[in-house]
Design an enzyme around this catalytic site. Structure first.
Site, PDB file in Angstrom:
ATOM      1  N   CYS A 240      46.160  10.897  50.553  1.00  0.00           N
ATOM      2  CA  CYS A 240      45.676   9.575  50.138  1.00  0.00           C
ATOM      3  C   CYS A 240      44.212   9.705  49.718  1.00  0.00           C
ATOM      4  O   CYS A 240      43.912  10.399  48.746  1.00  0.00           O
ATOM      5  CB  CYS A 240      45.871   8.546  51.251  1.00  0.00           C
ATOM      6  SG  CYS A 240      45.070   8.952  52.805  1.00  0.00           S
ATOM      7  N   ARG A 245      45.929   6.949  55.444  1.00  0.00           N
ATOM      8  CA  ARG A 245      47.184   6.348  54.998  1.00  0.00           C
ATOM      9  C   ARG A 245      48.304   7.381  54.944  1.00  0.00           C
ATOM     10  O   ARG A 245      49.464   7.089  55.247  1.00  0.00           O
ATOM     11  CB  ARG A 245      46.987   5.696  53.625  1.00  0.00           C
ATOM     12  CG  ARG A 245      46.150   4.438  53.647  1.00  0.00           C
ATOM     13  CD  ARG A 245      45.867   3.913  52.246  1.00  0.00           C
ATOM     14  NE  ARG A 245      44.853   4.699  51.552  1.00  0.00           N
ATOM     15  CZ  ARG A 245      44.456   4.461  50.298  1.00  0.00           C
ATOM     16  NH1 ARG A 245      45.021   3.485  49.602  1.00  0.00           N
ATOM     17  NH2 ARG A 245      43.519   5.205  49.748  1.00  0.00           N
TER      18      ARG A 245
END
Length: 284
Positions: A240, A245
């Site tokens: 990410c 994430r």
């Protein structure tokens, strides 16, 4: 949740957490992006572990060493055989990040509270501002094969060139290169926008429901296997912006779908977008 999950014991409900708040064999850990949330109110008995201030080395871009990790566990009342349950904001981004970091150091029993902080608050469950004090433990870092769940830039380049499964879990505009950061977030130093060649865009948010809980196995398979074409035998890399994430996607693929080889590239776009001669792709 439910019995359909490959590792159902790793994803626990808020009810389960409530029932184990005073269990000496269980330690509840809150890890948030917003470091002030814990002080505003948290699950009774929960300790706070700051993903940045505690788990990140303050001089080099890496995790703390084993000695410092043992100190954090000791002060938090975490023993080697403690069941550690993580929860936090942002649909458990940072809880998954802390979970992943604990796995880097070989802690055996790690779990995620489904729904995270949002669901706990939305259900009007008890919160407290009291900071618990637990007896210090003598934590011994077991160690783990870091290469099994973490990957670095040179290996990512080879992975990309080989055409292996590569998931970009950022927002669509970050993937195309229209933005260098998420909406309403500061620019974190990437000089170029785009994605790693060969990566497929699968935003992390597709794996969770509006209430912060994870989608069912059937729904997850429809996304990652039906739409993206992943197979459980694939060698998968997720990335990410800084690895937070993508740690959630790593958790989903590893523990909810049972994929045996998934690695998180925590260098992610903040590193790749600044690398000299690193290839990038733009657009959808």
């Amino acid at each position: 949740m439910g019995e359909a999950y490959v590792h159902p014991e790793v994803l626990v409900s808020a009810d389960w957490v409530e029932a184990h708040q005073n269990d000496p064999k269980v330690r509840i850990v809150e890890s948030d992006e917003d470091v002030l949330l814990y002080d505003m109110g948290h699950v009774p008995g929960a300790v706070k572990i700051d993903w940045q201030g505690d788990l990140q080395d303050q001089l080099i871009r890496d995790y703390i060493d084993a000695e410092k990790f043992a100190e954090i566990c000791s002060r938090s009342g975490i023993s080697n055989d403690t069941t550690v349950v993580f929860y936090g904001d942002k649909s458990n981004w940072w809880a998954c990040y802390a979970f992943w970091a604990f796995k880097l150091f070989g802690h055996k029993d790690c779990r995620i509270m489904n729904g995270g902080r949002k669901l706990w608050v939305d259900q009007n469950r008890t919160q407290t501002k009291d900071v618990p004090k637990y007896p210090a433990t003598e934590y011994k870092v077991a160690g783990a094969d870091e290469s099994a769940i973490r990957i670095f830039r040179d290996a990512v380049l080879e992975h990309s060139k080989a055409g292996k499964a590569l998931l970009d879990v950022r927002s669509p505009k970050e993937f195309t290169g229209e933005k260098l950061h998420m909406e309403d977030y500061p620019q974190e130093g990437s000089l170029r926008g785009g994605h790693i060649p060969g990566a497929v865009s699968v935003p992390w948010s597709r794996a969770v429901n509006e209430d912060g809980t994870f989608k069912s196995v059937e729904e997850l398979k429809a996304i990652y296997e039906g739409e993206v074409g992943l197979k459980s035998t694939d060698d998968v890399v997720a990335y990410c912006r800084i690895g937070e994430r993508s740690s959630l996607t790593w958790f989903v693929l590893t523990y909810l779908l049972g994929y045996p080889k998934v690695r998180n590239y925590d260098g992610s776009w903040c590193e790749w977008g600044n690398l000299v001669r690193a290839p990038i792709a733009k657009g959808a």
